[in-house]
Design a protein around this motif. Structure first.
Motif, PDB file in Angstrom:
ATOM      1  N   ASN A 144       1.026   8.024  -6.058  1.00 46.22           N
ATOM      2  CA  ASN A 144       1.500   8.891  -7.139  1.00 46.22           C
ATOM      3  C   ASN A 144       2.647   8.206  -7.874  1.00 46.22           C
ATOM      4  O   ASN A 144       3.802   8.647  -7.806  1.00 46.22           O
ATOM      5  CB  ASN A 144       1.945  10.238  -6.565  1.00 46.22           C
ATOM      6  CG  ASN A 144       2.010  11.324  -7.618  1.00 46.22           C
ATOM      7  OD1 ASN A 144       1.866  11.059  -8.815  1.00 46.22           O
ATOM      8  ND2 ASN A 144       2.251  12.555  -7.192  1.00 46.22           N
ATOM      9  N   PRO A 145       2.371   7.096  -8.575  1.00 46.39           N
ATOM     10  CA  PRO A 145       3.451   6.320  -9.211  1.00 46.39           C
ATOM     11  C   PRO A 145       4.214   7.106 -10.271  1.00 46.39           C
ATOM     12  O   PRO A 145       5.416   6.895 -10.448  1.00 46.39           O
ATOM     13  CB  PRO A 145       2.716   5.122  -9.823  1.00 46.39           C
ATOM     14  CG  PRO A 145       1.280   5.542  -9.926  1.00 46.39           C
ATOM     15  CD  PRO A 145       1.054   6.488  -8.806  1.00 46.39           C
ATOM     16  N   GLU A 146       3.535   8.022 -10.974  1.00 50.26           N
ATOM     17  CA  GLU A 146       4.225   8.806 -11.999  1.00 50.26           C
ATOM     18  C   GLU A 146       5.293   9.695 -11.365  1.00 50.26           C
ATOM     19  O   GLU A 146       6.436   9.754 -11.840  1.00 50.26           O
ATOM     20  CB  GLU A 146       3.222   9.652 -12.778  1.00 50.26           C
ATOM     21  CG  GLU A 146       2.235   8.841 -13.611  1.00 50.26           C
ATOM     22  CD  GLU A 146       1.285   9.732 -14.385  1.00 50.26           C
ATOM     23  OE1 GLU A 146       1.460  10.970 -14.334  1.00 50.26           O
ATOM     24  OE2 GLU A 146       0.373   9.204 -15.033  1.00 50.26           O
ATOM     25  N   SER A 147       4.906  10.382 -10.297  1.00 51.03           N
ATOM     26  CA  SER A 147       5.872  11.232  -9.612  1.00 51.03           C
ATOM     27  C   SER A 147       6.974  10.399  -8.976  1.00 51.03           C
ATOM     28  O   SER A 147       8.146  10.791  -8.973  1.00 51.03           O
ATOM     29  CB  SER A 147       5.163  12.066  -8.544  1.00 51.03           C
ATOM     30  OG  SER A 147       6.076  12.892  -7.862  1.00 51.03           O
ATOM     31  N   ALA A 148       6.610   9.204  -8.455  1.00 53.84           N
ATOM     32  CA  ALA A 148       7.621   8.329  -7.861  1.00 53.84           C
ATOM     33  C   ALA A 148       8.617   7.849  -8.901  1.00 53.84           C
ATOM     34  O   ALA A 148       9.830   7.789  -8.640  1.00 53.84           O
ATOM     35  CB  ALA A 148       6.940   7.148  -7.182  1.00 53.84           C
ATOM     36  N   SER A 149       8.135   7.514 -10.114  1.00 51.14           N
ATOM     37  CA  SER A 149       9.042   7.064 -11.178  1.00 51.14           C
ATOM     38  C   SER A 149      10.007   8.171 -11.570  1.00 51.14           C
ATOM     39  O   SER A 149      11.209   7.933 -11.754  1.00 51.14           O
ATOM     40  CB  SER A 149       8.224   6.622 -12.402  1.00 51.14           C
ATOM     41  OG  SER A 149       7.392   5.527 -12.083  1.00 51.14           O
ATOM     42  N   PRO A 218      10.249   8.742  -2.766  1.00 54.15           N
ATOM     43  CA  PRO A 218       9.453   9.398  -1.715  1.00 54.15           C
ATOM     44  C   PRO A 218       9.651  10.906  -1.639  1.00 54.15           C
ATOM     45  O   PRO A 218       8.684  11.652  -1.462  1.00 54.15           O
ATOM     46  CB  PRO A 218       9.948   8.712  -0.431  1.00 54.15           C
ATOM     47  CG  PRO A 218      10.496   7.403  -0.876  1.00 54.15           C
ATOM     48  CD  PRO A 218      11.077   7.654  -2.235  1.00 54.15           C
ATOM     49  N   LEU A 219      10.910  11.358  -1.784  1.00 46.88           N
ATOM     50  CA  LEU A 219      11.159  12.803  -1.676  1.00 46.88           C
ATOM     51  C   LEU A 219      10.503  13.571  -2.811  1.00 46.88           C
ATOM     52  O   LEU A 219       9.864  14.609  -2.589  1.00 46.88           O
ATOM     53  CB  LEU A 219      12.666  13.077  -1.659  1.00 46.88           C
ATOM     54  CG  LEU A 219      13.398  12.723  -0.359  1.00 46.88           C
ATOM     55  CD1 LEU A 219      14.892  12.950  -0.509  1.00 46.88           C
ATOM     56  CD2 LEU A 219      12.845  13.546   0.800  1.00 46.88           C
ATOM     57  N   HIS A 220      10.639  13.086  -4.035  1.00 45.39           N
ATOM     58  CA  HIS A 220      10.025  13.779  -5.174  1.00 45.39           C
ATOM     59  C   HIS A 220       8.508  13.767  -5.045  1.00 45.39           C
ATOM     60  O   HIS A 220       7.838  14.771  -5.343  1.00 45.39           O
ATOM     61  CB  HIS A 220      10.461  13.124  -6.484  1.00 45.39           C
ATOM     62  CG  HIS A 220      10.033  13.887  -7.700  1.00 45.39           C
ATOM     63  ND1 HIS A 220       8.803  13.695  -8.303  1.00 45.39           N
ATOM     64  CD2 HIS A 220      10.650  14.862  -8.415  1.00 45.39           C
ATOM     65  CE1 HIS A 220       8.694  14.498  -9.341  1.00 45.39           C
ATOM     66  NE2 HIS A 220       9.806  15.226  -9.434  1.00 45.39           N
ATOM     67  N   THR A 221       7.955  12.651  -4.582  1.00 44.84           N
ATOM     68  CA  THR A 221       6.507  12.572  -4.407  1.00 44.84           C
ATOM     69  C   THR A 221       6.041  13.514  -3.298  1.00 44.84           C
ATOM     70  O   THR A 221       5.004  14.170  -3.424  1.00 44.84           O
ATOM     71  CB  THR A 221       6.094  11.133  -4.065  1.00 44.84           C
ATOM     72  OG1 THR A 221       6.630  10.239  -5.038  1.00 44.84           O
ATOM     73  CG2 THR A 221       4.585  10.993  -4.056  1.00 44.84           C
ATOM     74  N   LEU A 222       6.821  13.588  -2.208  1.00 44.63           N
ATOM     75  CA  LEU A 222       6.467  14.493  -1.118  1.00 44.63           C
ATOM     76  C   LEU A 222       6.485  15.945  -1.576  1.00 44.63           C
ATOM     77  O   LEU A 222       5.561  16.717  -1.285  1.00 44.63           O
ATOM     78  CB  LEU A 222       7.436  14.294   0.044  1.00 44.63           C
ATOM     79  CG  LEU A 222       7.215  15.182   1.274  1.00 44.63           C
ATOM     80  CD1 LEU A 222       5.843  14.936   1.877  1.00 44.63           C
ATOM     81  CD2 LEU A 222       8.306  14.948   2.312  1.00 44.63           C
ATOM     82  N   PHE A 223       7.525  16.334  -2.323  1.00 43.92           N
ATOM     83  CA  PHE A 223       7.590  17.702  -2.845  1.00 43.92           C
ATOM     84  C   PHE A 223       6.455  17.963  -3.830  1.00 43.92           C
ATOM     85  O   PHE A 223       5.923  19.080  -3.901  1.00 43.92           O
ATOM     86  CB  PHE A 223       8.934  17.951  -3.513  1.00 43.92           C
ATOM     87  CG  PHE A 223      10.075  18.058  -2.535  1.00 43.92           C
ATOM     88  CD1 PHE A 223       9.942  18.782  -1.366  1.00 43.92           C
ATOM     89  CD2 PHE A 223      11.287  17.431  -2.780  1.00 43.92           C
ATOM     90  CE1 PHE A 223      10.980  18.891  -0.456  1.00 43.92           C
ATOM     91  CE2 PHE A 223      12.335  17.520  -1.879  1.00 43.92           C
ATOM     92  CZ  PHE A 223      12.188  18.246  -0.705  1.00 43.92           C
ATOM     93  N   ASP A 224       6.052  16.931  -4.568  1.00 45.27           N
ATOM     94  CA  ASP A 224       4.949  17.089  -5.514  1.00 45.27           C
ATOM     95  C   ASP A 224       3.635  17.318  -4.761  1.00 45.27           C
ATOM     96  O   ASP A 224       2.804  18.141  -5.179  1.00 45.27           O
ATOM     97  CB  ASP A 224       4.853  15.855  -6.410  1.00 45.27           C
ATOM     98  CG  ASP A 224       3.936  16.081  -7.604  1.00 45.27           C
ATOM     99  OD1 ASP A 224       4.025  17.170  -8.223  1.00 45.27           O
ATOM    100  OD2 ASP A 224       3.116  15.197  -7.913  1.00 45.27           O
TER     101      ASP A 224
END
Length: 741
Positions: A144-149, A218-224
């Motif tokens: 999920n590169p967009e969410s990771a960015s 990682p945290l934003h991607t995990l929450f996503d």
């Protein structure tokens, strides 16, 4: 293509039931191809992945004269080369979750190990947690590169802000200490504060940005991903990661449902794009054209209606259900939905009470804004597409979306009945009779058949069968139970020595099998019987990874280790769903026709990204299973079945005799409803019968009692009565009244 005269048609017939198992279903085509030269497949059933195999087998039998299972064999070869991962695709917003789940099934990357200093800082966490984290962290940003960015940016901003705040507080603290112990001028104090602020600020901001970026992605991607699982999937994707169909998928790159539809048509010899294989096609394929009662090819599947909390047998149990056109186009190719609309039932009689029947027609159903129908009744069972029933049966929970169908509420049906029987004006009746209220239609969620019956071995059961009903079931041996060195690998069939080294390397060894089964106390009868037939060459045949037991083999039960709370919960779910099927499959007259295929931890199940060599390993096991079933002894099976059922008959006749001779029971038969009215003048029995029926019933009961008495008199002369109960195959089953399924 072969001509009809070039294909040899077997004279023997069999029925076949296959268990579910997600990707484990790749084992079945090879088994069917190995079995097809001895048997014609008369009745075929399954649940979940077994439903796919059942549909493919029915399609191949339908086209046997023209294709001789070549297309089914090609399907097996295709799966062996390309695997199954390409068949699963999620919508763009949900694809990151699917990719992450797939990565979590892979072993951790040794270059991405979490440092020991971090592990030691929290020593209470188990090793399994760290292994999971090592898989999860790289997968989050990769998938999920967009969410990771976005997470990097947010993390950097938050880290910088916290660093600035911390710098101000730290600078003031240091400045206060300096002023307290080092008397200086005011301008010097200001200079010190500025210098401290700049130095600490630069260090803090750089550190904050780096740390915030490191954690933010990682945290934003995990929450996503959590947001996708809790909100996106239930609200927009019908409670599953994959729909199984995608209108945006390029032609030639079909995903699961489209691919299966095309495969079924190809195997059945239906070549037009508009062709749809239905249950009626199969029913019209007569084995004996001269026999008017020949049912043709019988295909049955199981699905689970979560809204009703019960299983449904397909295609016969769906009468009265409705579908929404717009929803079905999200699940199935256009030709399938168009066919269902064209063959939808136009009217449906629904019984509200013994004397109240309402006729609901297409005109009562809600319409779209353009006036076209929005809902339709499902087609008749014979007109139901095979791919539709298959998809309902294989809605793997969480992975594949549940399929919504609709029922009409009692209140709505009662309102239509009132409109049809009242004397109101026609326009008032029409308004009263339309199904437009919010709760008129009830949404029913159909999910995987394996939830309620993953191995419906009871399908096609007969008291004394004239043909075998084979079962193919799958068991999995966890990786921890396969830690025995693989030094004595054996394959399950004499021809196994001809397999390649790569295939032998994947076999489960006898020592590994011995650690994965439990032994229990065995009855004396079974022990003596078993010792009479066992020899050195077959006494350990149960240790093969493909095993067809004898009816009198010792009772061996597969063992699954439970070593974590997750495995405990999974065992609770699987046990509640499968215990009935497991118990039935172990009974004499069942177990000798149920072949067991043992799979390793990396074979089948939810392993969507199995490499081709693993898929090929499973296919080899399927071939061995088919070869073993070809040697089945129907006479031996009938001998065991006869003893089991005569034992049940003898037991139940003894118990029934007591009731049939009871004076109150006989009085009830004689007087019928008059007996009920003695205590309650208005009482009536359900299903009333006329007097001549009651007289005939009493006559037949007397004949049955005479037969039972004669049976018992004869039994008294036998040296060790009762004749059939004493020495019957163990365990003795029970005879109960159960609903059909």
């Amino acid at each position: 293509m072969s001509t009809k005269t070039s294909v040899k048609i077997p004279s023997e017939q069999c029925d076949l039931v296959m268990t579910g198992g997600v990707t484990s279903g790749v084992v079945y085509p090879a088994a069917l191809v190995a079995l097809k030269n001895r048997y014609r497949f008369r009745c075929i059933g399954g649940a979940s992945a077994g439903a796919i195999a059942a549909a493919a087998a029915a399609a191949a039998e339908f086209n046997r004269e023209n294709d001789d299972f070549k297309a089914l064999n090609e399907l097996s070869n295709t799966l062996g080369k390309k695997g199954v991962l390409s068949l699963f695709k999620a919508p763009r917003k949900i694809q990151p979750l699917l990719d992450t789940v797939l990565d979590l099934t892979q072993p951790p990357n040794p270059t991405k190990k979490i440092k020991q200093v971090v592990r030691r800082s929290v020593p209470t966490l188990p090793e399994r947690f760290w292994e999971f984290t090592e898989r999860l962290i790289p997968a989050l940003e990769k998938n999920n590169p967009e969410s990771a960015s976005t997470g990097h940016l947010i993390g950097s901003i938050v880290g910088a802000a916290l660093a600035i705040l911390q710098t101000i507080m730290l600078s003031l603290a240091v400045f206060a200490v300096i002023c307290l112990f080092l008397p200086t001028a005011a301008w010097q104090n200001i200079s010190i504060l500025i210098i401290l602020g700049i130095i600490l600020g630069l260090i803090g901001i750089v550190s904050g940005i780096m740390l915030g970026r490191k954690l933010g992605g990682p945290l934003h991607t995990l929450f996503d991903l959590i947001r996708i699982a809790l909100f996106e999937i239930p609200n927009n994707n019908y409670y599953g990661i994959c729909l199984g169909h995608d209108t945006e998928t390029p032609e030639g790159k079909s995903i699961l449902t489209d691919w299966l539809h095309n495969q079924f048509n190809t195997i059945a010899g239906l070549n037009k794009r508009s062709d749809v294989l239905t249950f009626g096609h199969l029913a019209r394929k007569k084995f004996d054209p001269q026999d008017q009662e020949d049912p043709g090819i019988v295909l049955r599947m199981v699905t689970t209606n979560l809204s009703h909390g019960q299983p449904y047998t397909l295609p016969t149990d769906l009468k009265g259900f409705l579908f929404c056109e717009d929803e079905m186009r999200q699940f199935f190719p256009a030709p399938v939905v168009d066919y269902m609309i064209c063959h939808a039932m136009k009217k449906m009689p629904i019984r509200l009470d013994r004397d109240k029947v309402v006729l609901i027609t297409q005109a009562h159903l809600p319409k779209k804004k353009n006036g076209r129908p929005k809902f339709y009744f499902l087609p008749h069972a014979d007109d139901l597409p095979v791919i539709f029933a298959t998809r309902l049966s294989l809605s793997f929970p969480g992975l594949l979306s549940a399929v919504p169908l609709y029922t009409i509420s009692y209140a709505a049906a009662e309102r239509i009945y009132t409109a049809q029987t009242s004397s109101q004006a026609k326009h008032e009746q029409d308004t009263l009779g339309l199904l437009g209220h919010p709760n008129d239609l009830q949404r029913n969620w159909f999910s995987d058949g394996g939830i309620s019956s993953n191995f419906p071995i009871h399908f096609f059961d007969a008291w004394l069968p004239t043909r075998p009903t084979f079962g193919i079931t799958l068991t999995s041996i966890p990786d921890k139970q396969l830690e025995t060195p693989n030094t004595t690998a054996t394959l399950p069939h004499p021809e196994s020595s001809q397999q390649t080294d790569s295939q032998q390397a994947g076999a489960i060894t006898p020592e590994q099998v011995k650690t994965s089964v439990s032994v229990l106390a065995t009855s004396e009868q079974n022990t003596q019987s078993a010792s009479a037939h066992q020899h050195d060459d077959d006494s350990l045949r149960w240790t093969n990874d493909v095993y067809l037991p004898r009816a009198d083999d010792p009772m061996l039960i597969d063992y699954q280790a439970i070593d974590s709370f997750t495995s405990f919960l999974l065992s609770v779910v699987f046990t509640s769903a499968n215990y009935r099927d497991n118990l039935q499959a172990r009974l004499p007259s069942y177990r000798e026709r149920v072949i067991r295929i043992r799979l390793a931890g990396d074979e089948g199940g939810y392993n969507l990204n199995m490499p081709p060599e693993v898929v090929q390993r499973i296919i080899v096991k399927g071939t061995h299973a088919g070869e073993r079933l070809k040697d089945f002894d129907l006479g031996g099976h009938q001998w065991v079945r006869f003893q089991v059922l005569m034992c049940l008959l003898e037991q139940n006749l003894r118990e029934t005799k007591k009731t049939l001779e009871d004076e109150h029971f006989r009085q009830m038969l004689k007087q019928g409803e008059e007996q009920a009215r003695i205590s309650q003048p208005s009482a009536t029995y359900p299903y009333p019968r006329p007097e001549n029926w009651r007289i005939e019933a009493i006559c037949r009961v007397d004949k049955l009692l005479a037969m039972i008495n004669e049976w018992q008199k004869t039994d008294e002369k036998w040296p060790n009565p009762p004749l059939f109960v004493n020495g019957a195959p163990k365990p003795i089953p029970v005879l109960r009244v159960t609903p059909p399924m």
